[in-house]
Design a protein around this motif. Structure first.
Motif, PDB file in Angstrom:
ATOM      1  N   VAL A 112      -4.987   1.976 -11.230  1.00 48.98           N
ATOM      2  CA  VAL A 112      -3.537   1.475 -11.062  1.00 48.98           C
ATOM      3  C   VAL A 112      -3.912  -0.428 -10.874  1.00 48.98           C
ATOM      4  N   GLU A 113      -5.084  -1.210  -9.490  1.00 44.89           N
ATOM      5  CA  GLU A 113      -5.205  -2.117  -8.813  1.00 44.89           C
ATOM      6  C   GLU A 113      -6.193  -2.667  -9.754  1.00 44.89           C
ATOM      7  N   GLY A 114      -7.127  -2.290 -10.536  1.00 44.59           N
ATOM      8  CA  GLY A 114      -8.071  -2.780 -11.621  1.00 44.59           C
ATOM      9  C   GLY A 114      -9.544  -1.906 -10.963  1.00 44.59           C
ATOM     10  N   ALA A 115      -9.804  -3.075 -12.003  1.00 42.97           N
ATOM     11  CA  ALA A 115     -12.074  -2.794 -11.521  1.00 42.97           C
ATOM     12  C   ALA A 115     -12.207  -3.723 -10.082  1.00 42.97           C
ATOM     13  N   SER A 116     -13.326  -3.102  -9.453  1.00 44.57           N
ATOM     14  CA  SER A 116     -14.079  -3.229  -8.352  1.00 44.57           C
ATOM     15  C   SER A 116     -15.453  -3.347  -8.765  1.00 44.57           C
ATOM     16  N   VAL A 117     -15.756  -4.243  -7.678  1.00 44.74           N
ATOM     17  CA  VAL A 117     -17.225  -3.786  -7.106  1.00 44.74           C
ATOM     18  C   VAL A 117     -17.504  -3.856  -5.531  1.00 44.74           C
ATOM     19  N   LEU A 145      -8.155   5.980  -1.221  1.00 46.82           N
ATOM     20  CA  LEU A 145      -7.445   5.412  -2.162  1.00 46.82           C
ATOM     21  C   LEU A 145      -6.157   6.163  -2.013  1.00 46.82           C
ATOM     22  N   SER A 146      -6.948   7.090  -2.990  1.00 44.27           N
ATOM     23  CA  SER A 146      -6.298   7.757  -4.123  1.00 44.27           C
ATOM     24  C   SER A 146      -4.650   8.646  -3.071  1.00 44.27           C
ATOM     25  N   LEU A 147      -5.134   8.972  -1.923  1.00 46.20           N
ATOM     26  CA  LEU A 147      -4.335   9.704  -2.009  1.00 46.20           C
ATOM     27  C   LEU A 147      -3.075   8.391  -1.025  1.00 46.20           C
ATOM     28  N   LEU A 148      -3.107   7.338  -0.496  1.00 45.64           N
ATOM     29  CA  LEU A 148      -2.574   5.836  -0.572  1.00 45.64           C
ATOM     30  C   LEU A 148      -1.836   5.652  -1.359  1.00 45.64           C
ATOM     31  N   ASP A 149      -2.777   5.663  -2.558  1.00 45.85           N
ATOM     32  CA  ASP A 149      -1.903   5.657  -4.180  1.00 45.85           C
ATOM     33  C   ASP A 149      -1.267   6.497  -4.375  1.00 45.85           C
ATOM     34  N   TYR A 150      -0.684   7.624  -3.864  1.00 43.17           N
ATOM     35  CA  TYR A 150       0.544   8.836  -4.083  1.00 43.17           C
ATOM     36  C   TYR A 150       1.309   8.851  -3.438  1.00 43.17           C
ATOM     37  N   GLY A 151       0.747   7.657  -2.488  1.00 41.66           N
ATOM     38  CA  GLY A 151       1.889   8.315  -0.890  1.00 41.66           C
ATOM     39  C   GLY A 151       2.859   6.746  -1.207  1.00 41.66           C
ATOM     40  N   GLU A 152       2.073   5.477  -1.323  1.00 46.27           N
ATOM     41  CA  GLU A 152       2.728   4.283  -1.549  1.00 46.27           C
ATOM     42  C   GLU A 152       3.139   4.346  -3.144  1.00 46.27           C
ATOM     43  N   ARG A 153       2.505   4.573  -4.329  1.00 44.79           N
ATOM     44  CA  ARG A 153       3.156   4.582  -5.752  1.00 44.79           C
ATOM     45  C   ARG A 153       4.283   5.922  -6.191  1.00 44.79           C
ATOM     46  N   GLU A 158       4.339   3.935 -11.151  1.00 44.23           N
ATOM     47  CA  GLU A 158       3.425   3.895 -10.473  1.00 44.23           C
ATOM     48  C   GLU A 158       3.285   2.079  -9.824  1.00 44.23           C
ATOM     49  N   LEU A 159       4.602   1.374 -10.023  1.00 46.92           N
ATOM     50  CA  LEU A 159       4.708   0.265  -9.097  1.00 46.92           C
ATOM     51  C   LEU A 159       4.748   1.063  -7.602  1.00 46.92           C
ATOM     52  N   LEU A 160       4.222  -0.198  -7.169  1.00 48.70           N
ATOM     53  CA  LEU A 160       4.720   0.415  -5.541  1.00 48.70           C
ATOM     54  C   LEU A 160       6.125   0.074  -5.201  1.00 48.70           C
ATOM     55  N   ASN A 161       5.940   2.142  -4.057  1.00 50.55           N
ATOM     56  CA  ASN A 161       8.050   2.595  -4.007  1.00 50.55           C
ATOM     57  C   ASN A 161       8.321   1.582  -3.216  1.00 50.55           C
ATOM     58  N   ARG A 162       9.371   1.845  -2.628  1.00 47.96           N
ATOM     59  CA  ARG A 162      10.152   0.828  -1.551  1.00 47.96           C
ATOM     60  C   ARG A 162      10.001   1.448  -0.385  1.00 47.96           C
ATOM     61  N   LYS A 163       9.086   2.205   0.085  1.00 50.84           N
ATOM     62  CA  LYS A 163       8.686   2.878   1.535  1.00 50.84           C
ATOM     63  C   LYS A 163       7.387   1.616   2.378  1.00 50.84           C
ATOM     64  N   THR A 164       6.537   1.556   0.978  1.00 51.44           N
ATOM     65  CA  THR A 164       5.984   0.249   1.397  1.00 51.44           C
ATOM     66  C   THR A 164       6.923  -1.875   1.704  1.00 51.44           C
ATOM     67  N   PHE A 165       7.429  -1.774   0.974  1.00 52.24           N
ATOM     68  CA  PHE A 165       7.972  -3.068   0.722  1.00 52.24           C
ATOM     69  C   PHE A 165       8.322  -3.467   2.384  1.00 52.24           C
ATOM     70  N   ASP A 166       8.427  -2.630   3.106  1.00 51.67           N
ATOM     71  CA  ASP A 166       9.132  -3.787   4.549  1.00 51.67           C
ATOM     72  C   ASP A 166       7.408  -4.312   5.133  1.00 51.67           C
ATOM     73  N   THR A 167       6.293  -3.406   5.321  1.00 54.86           N
ATOM     74  CA  THR A 167       5.395  -3.727   5.613  1.00 54.86           C
ATOM     75  C   THR A 167       5.006  -5.099   4.970  1.00 54.86           C
ATOM     76  N   ALA A 168       4.715  -4.616   3.531  1.00 56.47           N
ATOM     77  CA  ALA A 168       4.127  -5.996   2.498  1.00 56.47           C
ATOM     78  C   ALA A 168       5.281  -7.347   2.652  1.00 56.47           C
ATOM     79  N   ARG A 241       9.335  -0.367  -7.499  1.00 60.01           N
ATOM     80  CA  ARG A 241      10.114   0.495  -7.905  1.00 60.01           C
ATOM     81  C   ARG A 241      11.238   0.747  -6.839  1.00 60.01           C
ATOM     82  N   PHE A 242      12.440   0.392  -6.873  1.00 61.81           N
ATOM     83  CA  PHE A 242      13.558   0.934  -5.520  1.00 61.81           C
ATOM     84  C   PHE A 242      14.578   2.060  -5.973  1.00 61.81           C
ATOM     85  N   GLY A 243      14.314   2.267  -6.710  1.00 59.53           N
ATOM     86  CA  GLY A 243      15.129   3.883  -7.211  1.00 59.53           C
ATOM     87  C   GLY A 243      15.348   3.479  -8.603  1.00 59.53           C
ATOM     88  N   GLY A 244      16.228   4.211  -9.717  1.00 60.41           N
ATOM     89  CA  GLY A 244      16.877   3.487 -10.279  1.00 60.41           C
ATOM     90  C   GLY A 244      16.486   3.011 -11.459  1.00 60.41           C
TER      91      GLY A 244
END
Length: 343
Positions: A112-117, A145-153, A158-168, A241-244
């Motif tokens: 989701v975040e694009g290419a890196s090296v 990293l894939s596990l982080l995405d699974y919990g955070e998106r 595939e947008l970030l979910n609401r549980k990551t918002f407060d920290t960000a 995405r905050f739901g709905g």
């Protein structure tokens, strides 16, 4: 071997993506002692792509350095300025330079975040054992990293979910405060001015879409709007995405006028887009600047008031909380405490 195990254990204990990048370059630097070790990310639209430094550590440095999240795109190195990195991204293979110092570039496919090296510079050619070591550590990094995405998106968009918002939010607010404390003449050339803005985006009459066409078509509308948002906002904007039918954006802009123009272009683009079976949809948008010492709930309440006003006054429009206050359309309260519980 024990040092390697400890380094890998430290990687898997991290729950922050930026910290994970810094831990990766630190681990490889400690294990191989290269001249430099860095992660570079491709940012920008196709045809105007640049390299953003996510983490970089050189010999003698105690902690990694990185480009600010709001770095000016045009001041970052162009994609084709570094052909070895570019080829690694395009072919998804490890690339090596000839001569001294030696440069090895490893592709990082981060989805989701694009290419890196990952780029490792050493005084001499890397041994086969060192190459295997870096490749193995990278595999662990990508798996985690894939596990982080699974919990955070969000699983649909595939947008970030609401549980990551407060920290960000708190992290962005702290970065903004620290940047403001640095004297103007001492700021890095790749940084730009501006402040953070919290945006709420709500699809107008979305319940009718679900009622008339079914939830599968409704999900398709959500997915397509998320894609429009991804292509519309800049690389450093954070999309949730905050739901709905509710979406949230944490973005950085140079003032209210620029923020309004960015959001108005999204509104116009959405209205002009043809959604399969549904046809046309519109969005209502409310936004507010993140204030010094702000809390997530306080900023969210202001943006929520603005989007509520937009939906109550014709929908399909962008409303600024500050502009509504100045116009007398909303009353400013000492405490903006909403009914919505974010966490």
């Amino acid at each position: 071997m024990s040092e390697l195990v400890n380094r890998l254990a430290n990687l898997t204990a991290i729950r922050d993506r930026d910290a994970l990048d810094m831990a990766l370059v630190s681990a490889i630097s400690d294990l191989l002692q290269p001249e430099t070790c860095a992660i570079y990310r491709v940012v920008g639209e196709v045809g105007n792509e640049h390299w953003l430094t996510s983490a970089q550590l050189a010999q003698g440095q105690l902690t990694p350095t990185f480009d600010a999240a709001w770095s000016s795109l045009d001041l970052l190195p162009n994609l084709n300025d570094h052909p070895l990195r570019q080829k690694s991204v395009e072919t998804q293979t490890v690339q090596h330079s000839e001569g001294e110092p030696s440069v090895a570039v490893f592709p990082i496919a981060t989805g989701v975040e694009g290419a890196s090296v990952l780029e490792v510079r050493t005084a001499g050619q890397m041994s086969s054992d060192s190459l295997r070591l870096v490749t193995g550590v990278l595999r662990l990094y990508l798996n985690f990293l894939s596990l982080l995405d699974y919990g955070e998106r969000d699983s649909l968009t595939e947008l970030l979910n609401r549980k990551t918002f407060d920290t960000a939010f708190l992290k962005a607010s702290n970065e903004q405060r620290l940047a403001a404390e640095v004297p103007l003449g001492e700021r890095r050339a790749t940084e730009t001015s501006g402040s953070y803005w919290l945006v709420m985006i709500d699809i107008d009459h979305f319940k009718k879409v679900n009622d008339n066409y079914g939830h599968l078509i409704g999900d398709e509308v959500l997915l397509l709007l998320a894609r429009l948002m991804r292509t519309h906002f800049r690389f450093h904007d954070q999309l949730y995405r905050f739901g709905g039918e509710e979406f949230v954006v944490l973005m950085r802009c140079n003032g209210e006028a620029e923020a309004f123009n960015v959001l108005e272009r999204l509104r116009v683009t959405t209205e002009a887009h043809r959604f399969p079976q549904v046809g046309t949809i519109t969005i209502s948008v409310g936004f507010s600047e993140v204030m010094a010492g702000d809390t997530p709930s306080g900023a969210f309440e202001r943006a929520d008031q603005a989007v509520y006003y937009a939906k109550g006054h014709g929908r399909n429009q962008v409303c600024s909380y500050a502009a509504l206050i100045a116009q007398g359309e909303l009353a400013q309260h000492a405490e903006n405490i909403g009914d919505m519980e974010l966490f």
